[in-house]
Design a protein around this motif. Sequence first.
Motif, PDB file in Angstrom:
ATOM      1  N   LEU A 121     -19.624 -23.428  45.768  1.00  0.00           N
ATOM      2  CA  LEU A 121     -18.901 -24.040  46.740  1.00  0.00           C
ATOM      3  C   LEU A 121     -19.312 -25.573  47.170  1.00  0.00           C
ATOM      4  O   LEU A 121     -18.511 -26.359  47.258  1.00  0.00           O
ATOM      5  N   MET A 122     -20.521 -25.762  47.001  1.00  0.00           N
ATOM      6  CA  MET A 122     -21.211 -27.296  46.895  1.00  0.00           C
ATOM      7  C   MET A 122     -20.762 -28.048  45.819  1.00  0.00           C
ATOM      8  O   MET A 122     -20.448 -29.143  46.178  1.00  0.00           O
ATOM      9  N   ARG A 123     -20.741 -27.326  44.582  1.00  0.00           N
ATOM     10  CA  ARG A 123     -19.997 -28.320  43.521  1.00  0.00           C
ATOM     11  C   ARG A 123     -18.582 -28.583  43.946  1.00  0.00           C
ATOM     12  O   ARG A 123     -17.991 -29.683  43.690  1.00  0.00           O
ATOM     13  N   VAL A 124     -17.724 -27.676  44.517  1.00  0.00           N
ATOM     14  CA  VAL A 124     -16.360 -27.997  45.008  1.00  0.00           C
ATOM     15  C   VAL A 124     -16.409 -29.047  45.948  1.00  0.00           C
ATOM     16  O   VAL A 124     -15.489 -29.859  45.869  1.00  0.00           O
ATOM     17  N   THR A 125     -17.016 -29.066  46.713  1.00  0.00           N
ATOM     18  CA  THR A 125     -17.145 -29.874  47.966  1.00  0.00           C
ATOM     19  C   THR A 125     -17.497 -31.127  47.546  1.00  0.00           C
ATOM     20  O   THR A 125     -16.993 -32.626  48.005  1.00  0.00           O
TER      21      THR A 125
ATOM     22  N   TRP B 286     -24.760 -31.257  57.901  1.00  0.00           N
ATOM     23  CA  TRP B 286     -24.304 -31.029  56.387  1.00  0.00           C
ATOM     24  C   TRP B 286     -23.349 -32.082  56.066  1.00  0.00           C
ATOM     25  O   TRP B 286     -22.390 -32.489  56.980  1.00  0.00           O
ATOM     26  N   CYS B 287     -23.272 -32.618  54.879  1.00  0.00           N
ATOM     27  CA  CYS B 287     -22.355 -33.258  54.196  1.00  0.00           C
ATOM     28  C   CYS B 287     -22.198 -33.080  52.727  1.00  0.00           C
ATOM     29  O   CYS B 287     -23.117 -32.916  52.127  1.00  0.00           O
ATOM     30  N   ASN B 288     -21.006 -33.925  52.263  1.00  0.00           N
ATOM     31  CA  ASN B 288     -21.237 -33.843  50.762  1.00  0.00           C
ATOM     32  C   ASN B 288     -21.497 -35.315  50.117  1.00  0.00           C
ATOM     33  O   ASN B 288     -21.838 -36.023  50.992  1.00  0.00           O
ATOM     34  N   LYS B 289     -21.472 -35.342  48.976  1.00  0.00           N
ATOM     35  CA  LYS B 289     -21.851 -36.661  48.267  1.00  0.00           C
ATOM     36  C   LYS B 289     -20.966 -37.789  48.443  1.00  0.00           C
ATOM     37  O   LYS B 289     -21.721 -39.239  48.551  1.00  0.00           O
TER      38      LYS B 289
END
Length: 502
Positions: free
Chosen positions: A144-148, A166-169
């Motif tokens: 899921l982290m890779r997807v976001t 929390w946040c994505n790149k």
Amino acid sequence: MVQIVALQPVLFALIVGVLITCVAACILFRRRSANRKRSSEPLFLIRNGFVIDSSDIGTRLLQLGGVQGAKGWADVREVLANLIPDLPVTLPSETRTFASTRVDALALRIVPNRRGHRISLTGLDKDNGQRLLLELSQSKLAFLMRVTDAVSMPIWKTDQDGTVNWCNKHFQSLVERSGDEQPFDVPSGKNTIQSSRRYRLFSNASQADEWYEVHSRELDSGNIFFAQEISALMRAEDAQRNFVQTLAKTFAYLPTGIAIFDRKSQLVLFNPALLDLTELSAEFLSNRPTITTFFDQLRELRIMPEPKRYVDWRQNLERLISDAQKDRFRETWTLPGGLTYRITGRPHPDGAVAFLLEDISAEVSLTRKFRAELEMTQAVMDADADGLIVFDNAGRTVFSNLSYRQLWNLDPDGGLEALTVLDVVKALRKKCDPTPFWSDLRDFTASFDSRAEWDCELTGRRFGRLIATVTPLSAGATVVRFRQDARRVLIAGPNDNSLEQA
């Protein structure tokens, strides 16, 4: 007797001990049997590459792996890839056991049989089960982290106080470009808006404004936000807004009335000239009438011809709208007050249609006056006894009178195309005695040098004696007059060396 009584407590104790030992052995045997049963946990039954049956644990494993719908060996292999990386692409034809590299004593056993392949986990106990679920959960979380991170938009989560936890790149990249840890001034806490808002950020990297549309969803522990960049959309909307404003300013100075209807047949744009030409009120047009209502009102105000039958008028109006959408509508309305309007329908993208209303009263009046003058000129020229024909600077016939047509029995206007001087010379030369006149006439009409009037005598069996007078006109045109007159002084032609006396 005394000895037998003395041995009874000892015998009783021995019997009790044997019974306890048997009970303990049974309990131990059952526990070991239960452990052996749990140590080999069936998961799936696969036939022809697809899962046709699964245990509760197998179903839960697939759910943790995010597998939905039809399930096959490829899905099972993908779910267990992190735990058991050596699983084959295709199911083996013999019994195989594959050990886990992440959970001790755990292995996957594949047993082929007549019904397909039976897949089970061995070495599964309480501790290994918890470890297995933890590994699968972490694997799913990593996925899921890779997807976001792969989603090309900033995503972040805040707690009840509005702090980002929390946040994505992409959000991290946005923070670095903007220089602000919380670049969007979004509300926090419960009852956060569920709709969207637009934000403008200044990017230090590109030294330009960036527009984002932020959507939010409320969670139990805070809120999650999604930001979609709409800079290109905002530039397009600004360009469209400026274009519409430019069009509105341009339309305001046009003498042509303009009415634009959208695909729902409602008026969306009009200019002041439409008010002047149709006498429709601004209030009526501002209420966005439909095309039908618009033309009904024009009929009421007698701005368009009154139909003889209303039913025919309604059918004609439907045809009018259809033709306008196909770029085939053009009508001229002659009104009782002497006004003449020309209305044109033009299709626009997305099903819209525009109507252009022009006041052509002056144009029609001028055309009528010009036509009357032409008819008067033609009547005067036809009254002349001499035959007249006029050629333009290209040698085309532009005019001839009745006497000419009767004299030569030739109508230059009888064909689809205008006759040229070559056609006239070829036709008339056959009706005359040999003379250089026709060659001189052909050269004279094609000449652009200084030209002067000249005469020539023509004779023929049909008409006797004619005097042909060639006169240059303005703009390179030439008129030729044929007169049946015997007495006048002839003017020398371009190839004559002397004058002739009639």
